[in-house]
Design a protein around this motif. Structure first.
Motif: not given
Length: 378
Positions: A267-269, A334-338, A343-344
């Motif tokens: 979704f983020t991508a 992508i990992f920078s999105f809250p 989650l990770c």
């Protein structure tokens, strides 16, 4: 006149609002809200209504019900099963719900380790021999941090139409306040609990001397139970029969966490990809209209996404790029999105969870999307 009953002037009939059983259940819910127990057992759970209400309390991770009548439990136990939405949107907490068929006069190791045990309108259904064993089973063996016992107050009975001896044909006894408090105080003393008395179902104005319709004792263990003392009392064999068990999907289970993370990454991508394509399309149109006034600012036109996400796309330092018909979105972006980050927890865990589930570049550093479909549509 009290807010939780209505008295009809001429007949003297008392109607509790909300109904008395709902007031009892609300009392337990309020107690759960105050003490936040993780493990709760309801003895004499009947049709599982209280358990169904408690499964929505986010602090609870283990719910157990026990009743002597398996058929009554089975009538509505399906309400305790996970719903489709529980699989689509797994909760962060774990939740296991189990129903047992058995007697409160018997000890079973499955009832050890609970924070709260409720006995709502239970003890008056016990035979004398069962009532004698009940304190040792609940307070001595199970020894939870909190025990709540409710039972009818016989002093209120003259105000209830049609009640001659007991309120229910299966009741073996009904105590007045002195009898209940005497039993409760002796039980608390013997097993090192404190006890406070209250109730639900207020009497009519002018008749306050009869007390609550339902009397309640809240027992709190004075000293923490040691694991050694619990183990020494543990029976060797289970005596209850398990008739139902449901394990709810949880983000603490990596299987469900992986599904959620993969969906969120895609979704983020997609957001980032669409932003990049929108920007390039905008620059292309401006180049054809007026090549001297090119905009360099990111201006995604994503009406289908939330404003917060749109702002994140604009504000984050993203470096997606296109190579031929392929869009590359760095995993670090992508990992920078809250939500992905929450989650990770770590970038390493993100990479582990999406491995084999998302199309990545040869070095595994970016999510890949083919733009051929976008080009065909445009």
């Amino acid at each position: 006149m009290d807010k939780n009953f209505k008295e009809e002037q001429f007949t003297g009939v008392i109607k509790f609002t909300p109904p008395l059983y709902k007031q009892r259940y609300q009392f337990i819910k309020d107690l759960v809200g105050k003490y936040k127990p993780k493990k709760v057992a309801d003895l004499g759970c009947a049709d599982c209504t209280l358990l169904w209400m408690l499964k929505f309390c986010s602090c609870i991770e283990v719910l157990a019900g026990l009743d002597i009548c398996a058929s009554v439990m089975k009538e509505k136990m399906h309400r305790l099963s996970p719903l489709p939405v529980d699989y689509l949107q797994p909760a962060e907490r774990c939740l296991t719900v189990t129903l047992h068929h058995g007697s409160v006069a018997h000890k079973d190791p499955c009832m050890l380790g609970f924070d709260l045990v409720t006995c709502i309108e239970l003890i008056e259904h016990l035979e004398e021999s069962e009532l004698k064993k009940f304190p040792e089973v609940v307070f001595g063996f199970m020894a939870p941090g909190i025990v709540v016992i409710s039972t009818p107050n016989s002093e209120f009975n003259p105000l209830l139409p049609g009640v001659t001896l007991f309120r229910h044909p299966d009741h073996k006894f009904e105590w007045n306040r002195v009898q209940f408090q005497s039993w409760a105080l002796e039980t608390a003393r013997r097993y090192d609990y404190s006890v406070e008395f209250t109730g639900v179902g207020h009497p009519p104005t002018g008749m306050e001397n009869v007390g609550f319709c339902t009397q309640i004792g809240v027992f709190i263990r004075k000293y923490p139970q040691t694991s050694e003392s619990a183990q020494s009392e543990k029976p060797t064999e289970a005596v209850y029969k398990t008739v139902f068990k449901a394990v709810y999907p949880s983000l603490k289970d990596e299987k469900y966490l992986q599904n959620v993370v993969v969906s969120e990454v895609i979704f983020t991508a997609q957001i980032i990809k669409q932003s990049l394509l929108d920007r390039l399309m905008s620059e292309h149109e401006e180049y054809n209209d007026d090549p001297t006034e090119r905009k360099s600012k990111f201006q995604p036109s994503m009406n289908c996404f939330s404003e917060d996400l749109r702002k994140l796309v604009v504000e984050k330092s993203m470096e997606p790029f296109i190579n031929g018909n392929v869009v590359y979105i760095p995993l670090t972006t992508i990992f920078s999105f809250p939500k992905v980050n929450r989650l990770c927890g770590t970038f390493e865990k993100l990479c582990k969870l999406i491995a084999g589930k998302v199309t990545l570049s040869s070095d595994g550093s970016a999510v890949m999307f083919n733009t051929e479909h976008e080009n065909e549509e445009n």
